[in-house]
Structure formats: structure tokens, C-alpha cells
Write a protein that holds these residues in place. Structure first.
Motif, short mmCIF file in Angstrom:
data_model
loop_
_atom_site.label_atom_id
_atom_site.label_comp_id
_atom_site.label_asym_id
_atom_site.label_seq_id
_atom_site.Cartn_x
_atom_site.Cartn_y
_atom_site.Cartn_z
N LYS A 169 0.94 -1.29 -0.04
CA LYS A 169 -0.09 -0.10 -0.16
C LYS A 169 0.85 1.13 0.12
O LYS A 169 0.53 2.10 -0.36
N TYR A 170 1.93 1.03 0.61
CA TYR A 170 2.86 2.49 0.91
C TYR A 170 3.96 2.45 -0.03
O TYR A 170 4.84 1.34 -0.16
N TRP A 171 4.14 3.58 -1.00
CA TRP A 171 5.17 3.66 -1.93
C TRP A 171 5.94 4.97 -1.82
O TRP A 171 5.38 5.91 -1.31
N MET A 172 7.26 4.99 -2.16
CA MET A 172 7.88 6.21 -2.39
C MET A 172 8.45 6.01 -3.92
O MET A 172 8.91 5.04 -4.30
N THR A 173 8.83 7.31 -4.55
CA THR A 173 9.45 7.14 -6.05
C THR A 173 10.73 7.08 -5.86
O THR A 173 11.48 6.04 -6.27
N PHE A 174 11.47 8.31 -5.76
CA PHE A 174 12.85 8.30 -5.78
C PHE A 174 13.28 8.66 -4.37
O PHE A 174 13.33 9.74 -3.75
N ASN A 175 14.47 7.67 -3.91
CA ASN A 175 15.12 7.99 -2.66
C ASN A 175 15.80 9.17 -2.80
O ASN A 175 16.96 9.36 -3.65
N GLU A 176 15.82 9.87 -1.61
CA GLU A 176 16.58 11.17 -1.41
C GLU A 176 17.03 11.80 -2.50
O GLU A 176 18.32 12.07 -3.02
N ILE A 177 15.88 12.17 -3.52
CA ILE A 177 16.14 12.85 -4.94
C ILE A 177 17.02 14.10 -4.74
O ILE A 177 17.43 14.46 -5.78
N ASN A 178 16.93 14.59 -3.67
CA ASN A 178 17.61 15.93 -3.30
C ASN A 178 19.00 15.91 -3.06
O ASN A 178 19.73 16.93 -3.04
N ASN A 179 19.53 14.64 -2.86
CA ASN A 179 21.09 14.50 -2.66
C ASN A 179 21.84 15.02 -3.65
O ASN A 179 22.96 15.52 -3.53
N GLN A 180 21.22 15.16 -4.96
CA GLN A 180 22.15 15.63 -6.04
C GLN A 180 22.06 17.17 -6.19
O GLN A 180 22.85 17.64 -6.81
N ALA A 181 21.47 17.83 -5.30
CA ALA A 181 22.13 19.43 -5.05
C ALA A 181 23.40 19.55 -4.89
O ALA A 181 24.10 20.49 -4.90
N ASN A 182 24.01 18.04 -4.35
CA ASN A 182 25.54 18.30 -4.12
C ASN A 182 25.97 17.80 -5.38
O ASN A 182 26.47 16.53 -5.39
N TYR A 183 25.83 18.60 -6.63
CA TYR A 183 26.34 17.90 -8.04
C TYR A 183 27.99 17.99 -7.95
O TYR A 183 28.37 17.81 -9.19
N HIS A 184 28.51 18.92 -6.91
CA HIS A 184 30.06 19.06 -7.31
C HIS A 184 30.81 17.61 -6.88
O HIS A 184 32.05 17.43 -7.55
N GLU A 185 30.16 16.73 -6.50
CA GLU A 185 30.98 15.46 -6.05
C GLU A 185 30.24 14.58 -7.08
O GLU A 185 29.32 14.67 -7.50
N ASP A 186 30.88 13.32 -7.23
CA ASP A 186 30.43 12.52 -8.26
C ASP A 186 29.51 11.28 -7.72
O ASP A 186 28.37 10.96 -8.48
N PHE A 187 29.31 11.09 -6.43
CA PHE A 187 28.41 10.23 -5.65
C PHE A 187 26.87 10.58 -5.84
O PHE A 187 26.38 9.39 -6.57
N PRO A 325 28.12 37.45 -2.72
CA PRO A 325 27.06 38.16 -2.28
C PRO A 325 25.70 37.92 -2.63
O PRO A 325 24.69 38.24 -2.36
N GLN A 326 25.58 36.95 -3.75
CA GLN A 326 24.19 36.44 -4.37
C GLN A 326 23.83 35.15 -3.41
O GLN A 326 22.80 34.66 -3.79
N LEU A 327 24.66 34.73 -2.51
CA LEU A 327 24.17 33.78 -1.68
C LEU A 327 24.05 32.27 -2.11
O LEU A 327 23.15 31.56 -1.96
N ASP A 328 25.08 32.14 -3.14
CA ASP A 328 24.93 30.98 -3.79
C ASP A 328 25.21 29.67 -3.09
O ASP A 328 26.63 29.94 -2.39
N TYR A 329 24.75 28.60 -2.87
CA TYR A 329 25.02 27.58 -2.05
C TYR A 329 25.79 26.48 -2.94
O TYR A 329 25.36 25.88 -3.79
N ASP A 330 27.01 26.00 -2.36
CA ASP A 330 27.50 25.07 -2.84
C ASP A 330 28.00 24.09 -1.76
O ASP A 330 28.77 24.58 -0.90
N GLU A 331 27.54 22.85 -2.00
CA GLU A 331 27.49 22.01 -0.55
C GLU A 331 28.76 21.51 -0.36
O GLU A 331 29.25 21.20 0.79
N THR A 332 29.86 21.93 -1.19
CA THR A 332 31.29 21.53 -0.79
C THR A 332 32.05 22.40 -0.30
O THR A 332 32.66 22.35 0.29
#
Ligand code: P53
Length: 476
Positions: A169-187, A325-332
Motif C-alpha cells: 500500500k505504501y510507496w515512494m518514488t525516488f530515494n533522497e532525490i535532493n542528494n544531487q543538490a550536491n552535484y560537485h561530487e560524483d557520488f 554576495p548572491q548567496l549561492d550555495y555550494d555544498e562542498t
């Protein structure tokens, strides 16, 4: 004082590639997890070009759940699990990913697994894509940078929704879809989306494009799932690491808002069915020209999720700097150490209050039911000469988190469906590929090099969690 609902879903969580093993059995294809070697804290896992001789690929055999699931589910039942979260390995159902017909042996395996859960009244909670897409889709199609992946995923989703409509009955589509906000690393780009970046490529728009196709695929799956069985509850799955401002300097506060925007817009699209204005403005400022059609935007509106599933392990902190100054976020680069909390041996900041904060954050924004589908303490366990594992530190971690979770429910009024701690049985770490980063209530005799009997045994936390479930959290 009221506590958790009577039907609160206490359980545990795992993912197919981290415990099943049997990587070539039952017609299974090679997944992205099968081409990742073992790393360690500070040593990234290597993503190889296919499976190469002489390398250590810990997911190939994992903890052999593929053959031992009956014994393991029996132990979950003994702890009193009401639910069990796992994923369906896409490669067992569509080994290469682009086939028209599914692989019957793979479907049968999950039929047997779900039957075994239901035998003990344990509800399966199923993630469709948990870091394990077919590797063939990476080499032949470029992973989720390719729009064709939408059709392949939706075919996979419809196949399993139809097959298991009476069992799950219970489903989820993509696990931790937002991990890729850290696109600077390859994982994260590789495990989320099968993305291998080219030398010198501008990574960021590729990530947004892949995430967009996934969100469209997720929405189509939600729509199809509701048509197949209106009782289905289909959620998203977000990695929740709230990003605090390091200080109450207003600039730090705004940097935290910006970081939260970059990490959590995915939830907005899943829940509300449209892109937040701040992100569309960001695309315009950066000059990203993404393939987002009017039809896609209609689909997103039709496929909003029923609940928010999320993982919570740690919180982050950030601060504003003069060169940004533009507050861009870089997870690394943008994260700083929080001086108020301790960290695990793997540098994950331990912050139980952050769980209460996260529950409030999501509930204030969306008023949807929430489901904590991962939480836990990755630690080195010592097996004593009498075979016992005295993991008091794990009990303390969980107890502290559960107390905050309880405050969110009882005092703040958050609608919480359940709690499934991660790696309820020791398994292969996603981030490092290690066995020694253990989360389980159940110890598995296997080390980083792959040696061990695979024998299962109960840790001290096993009995503690059993009591917690039995009292429905009254013992906290
Ligand atoms: P490991 C990063 C940050 C938060 C959660 O992680 C993460 C990751 C990726 O490492 O992953 C989730 O095994 C994920 C699970 C994973 C678990 O957290 O690196 O959904 O597959 O095993 C714990 O310690």
C-alpha cells in the motif's frame, strides 16, 4: 498525555542493493551500485567503467538477504515491526531498463518477500528507485539526462504497482532525490540519476535537467498508481539535513534560506506540483535553458504525492561570506561546523532537536502526513567474546531523536505516520561501501574485506527497540 497513533508504523528501513546481494541471480542486470567499489570516510567510492576484475564491489554479495530474507524477517517480527521499508531493485524487474517485458524471476522474488512480511502482519513500504538504476541506462542513454528515461521508469512503476497492488500500500518514488543538490561530487549525481559528468562540463544545469525528468516520472507514477489502486499512498523521499545559519547575523540567516531553497525545492514540486518562483528566477539568472515543456508542467500538477517520506541523520550549518554576495550555495564549500553539536566518527553532526525542527518545517509548509523513513547512528560495533554487542550509544542516539519526534507529535501537532530507522540489520554503507559503518539492531558477521560467516545476532538495541514498539513509544 496523548502519544503516537494506535496504528503508528514502527519498523525498519533498508535498500535492495545494500543488503540483497545475489547481483547476478534470477536474471538480475548490473545496476549503478554494482560498479561502485568500497571507500571509507574521506575516501570516495570509485565508479568504474563496468565491473572490472580485481576490484572490491561490496554490493555484489552484500549481506545475502536474497537467500536469507526469511530468517531476517523473522527477526524483524520478533522486534514487533509493523512495517518494513525496502526497495525493489529495478534491475531484477528490467535488467537493462529498456525492455518491454519484465523479468518474471525478479517479480517472483518480491512476491515471496512481501508474502513473508505479510505472514507476520508487517506492511511492506516500498521505494521504487533507491540508488540502483540499471547501469545499461547510464552507458546507452546517459542516465537521467535523457528524457527517454521517463518512459522506462513509468513502465517499471506500472509493472510493480499492478503486480503488487494487493500486497503493498505504501510507496515512494525516488530515494533522497535532493542528494544531487550536491552535484560537485560524483557520488550523488551517479546514485540519484546515473549521471557521469564529462570533463569540464557545466554540471549544475545537467543536474536540474535530470531532476526535472525524475519529477515528471514521479508524477506520472503517482497518477498511474492511484488509477491502479486508489488506496495506494505514494510519497516522495527527501534527505532532510536542515541548514542552520551559523549566527543570528541577518546575512547568515539569508544564506541559510538560500541553502534551504537549493536543497528542498524538490519537495515543493513533489507536493505542490509546480516550481517555486525563486528557482525559476535562479534558472533565469544563471541562463539555464532547460527542457521543461508545458505538458510536463501539467503532469507535475496531476501527480502530487500523498505524504512526505524523509530521512534525517544530521543538521548542517552555513554562513554568508563576502565573496558570495548572491548567496549561492555550494555544498562542498558553504557548510561550516556547528559548534553546539557533536559528530559521529564519519563526521555526521548529531542533532536530535533538528529532527523536531525538520518535522515542524515540513508540516508548517505542506500540512501533509510525514513519514520518517530513515534515521540512525552509523558506528563501529564491538562484538564481545560472549557474542553480545553492547551498543548503548545507538540506543542513546535513537532515544534522543525519538523524544524530539514525540514532542513534534504531542506538543506541535505534526501528523506523523511512522518511523523506520535505517539499516535495521547491518548492511553495506551507501556513502562509503563499508560494512563497519553499522546501523543495525541485528549484527551481521561480515567485515569490510568481505570476510565473515554472515551469521545474524541481536544487539542490545534489539531489545530496547522491541520495548519501544511494544509500548508504542510510552517508554521514551
Ligand atoms: P551511509 C548522505 C546524507 C544523508 C543520507 O548513509 C544519505 C547519504 C548518502 O550516503 O543516504 C541515506 O550508508 C540513504 C541510504 C544510506 C543511509 O542514508 O552513507 O538513503 O541508502 O545507507 C546512510 O552511512
Amino acid at each position: 498525555m496523548p502519544g503516537f497513533k494506535a496504528d503508528f508504523l514502527w519498523g525498519g528501513a533498508v535498500a535492495a542493493h545494500q543488503l540483497e546481494g545475489g547481483w547476478q541471480e534470477g536474471g538480475k542486470g548490473v545496476s549503478v551500485a554494482d560498479v561502485m567499489t568500497a571507500g571509507a570516510h574521506g575516501i570516495p567510492r570509485e565508479i568504474t567503467d563496468g565491473v572490472l576484475p580485481g576490484k572490491n564491489y561490496p554490493n555484489h554479495d552484500a549481506i545475502d538477504f536474497y537467500h536469507r530474507y526469511k530468517e531476517d524477517i523473522k527477526l524483524f517480527a520478533e522486534m514487533g515491526f509493523k512495517c518494513f521499508r525496502t526497495s525493489i531493485a529495478w534491475t531484477r524487474i528490467f535488467p537493462k531498463g529498456d525492455e518491454l517485458e519484465p523479468n518474471e524471476a525478479g517479480l517472483q522474488f518480491y512476491d515471496d518477500l512481501f508474502d513473508e512480511c505479510l505472514k507476520y502482519n508487517i506492511e511492506p513500504v516500498i521505494t521504487l528507485s533507491h540508488f540502483e538504476m540499471p547501469y545499461y541506462l547510464v552507458t546507452e542513454y546517459g542516465g537521467w539526462r535523457n528524457r527517454k528515461l521517463i518512459d522506462f521508469f513509468v513502465r517499471f512503476a506500472k509493472t510493480v504497482f499492478t503486480r503488487y497492488k494487493g500486497k503493498v500500500k505504501y510507496w515512494m518514488t525516488f530515494n533522497e532525490i535532493n542528494n544531487q543538490a550536491n552535484y560537485h561530487e560524483d557520488f550523488a549525481p551517479f546514485t540519484n540519476s546515473g549521471l557521469k559528468y564529462k570533463e569540464g562540463e557545466d554540471r549544475e544545469p545537467v543536474m536540474y535537467q535530470a531532476a526535472h525528468y525524475e519529477l515528471v516520472a514521479s508524477a506520472l507514477a503517482v497518477e498511474a498508481g492511484h488509477a491502479i489502486n486508489p488506496d495506494f499512498q505514494i510519497g516522495c523521499m527527501i534527505a532532510m539535513c536542515p541548514v542552520y545559519p551559523l549566527t543570528c547575523n541577518p546575512d547568515d540567516m539569508m544564506m541559510s534560506v538560500s541553502a534551504m531553497h537549493r536543497r528542498y525545492w524538490f519537495t515543493d514540486v513533489h507536493v505542490r506540483g509546480y516550481y517555486p518562483r525563486h528557482l525559476l528566477n535562479y534558472f533565469a539568472r544563471k541562463g539555464f535553458n532547460l527542457d521543461i515543456t508545458d505538458e510536463d508542467l501539467q503532469i507535475l500538477k496531476r501527480g502530487c504525492v500523498d505524504y512526505i517520506g524523509f530521512s534525517y541523520y544530521m543538521s548542517f550549518a552555513t554562513k554568508a561570506t563576502a565573496d558570495n554576495p548572491q548567496l549561492d550555495y555550494d555544498e562542498t564549500k558553504s557548510l561550516v561546523k556547528n559548534p553546539y553539536v557533536k559528530a559521529s566518527d564519519w563526521g555526521w553532526q548529531i542533532d536530535p532537536v533538528g529532527l523536531r525542527y525538520s518535522l515542524n518545517y515540513f508540516y508548517d509548509l505542506y500540512q501533509l502526513p510525514l513519514f520518517i523513513v530513515e534515521n540512525g547512528f552509523g558506528a563501529i560495533d564491538q562484538k564481545e567474546s560472549d557474542g553480545s554487542v553492547n551498543d548503548q550509544y545507538r540506543i542513546e542516539y535513537m532515544q534522543n531523536h525519538l523524544r524530539e519526534m514525540k514532542k513534534a507529535v504531542v506538543e506541535d501537532g505534526v501528523d506523523l505516520m511512522g518511523y523506520t530507522p535505517w539499516g535495521c540489520i547491518d548492511l553495506v554503507s551507501a556513502g562509503t561501501g563499508e560494512m563497519k559503518k553499522r546501523y543495525g539492531f541485528i549484527y551481521v558477521d561480515k567485515d569490510n574485506e568481505g570476510n565473515g560467516t554472515l551469521e545474524r545476532s541481536r544487539k542490545k538495541s534489539f531489545w530496547w527497540y522491541q520495548q519501544t514498539i511494544k509500548s508504542n513509544g510510552e517508554n521514551l
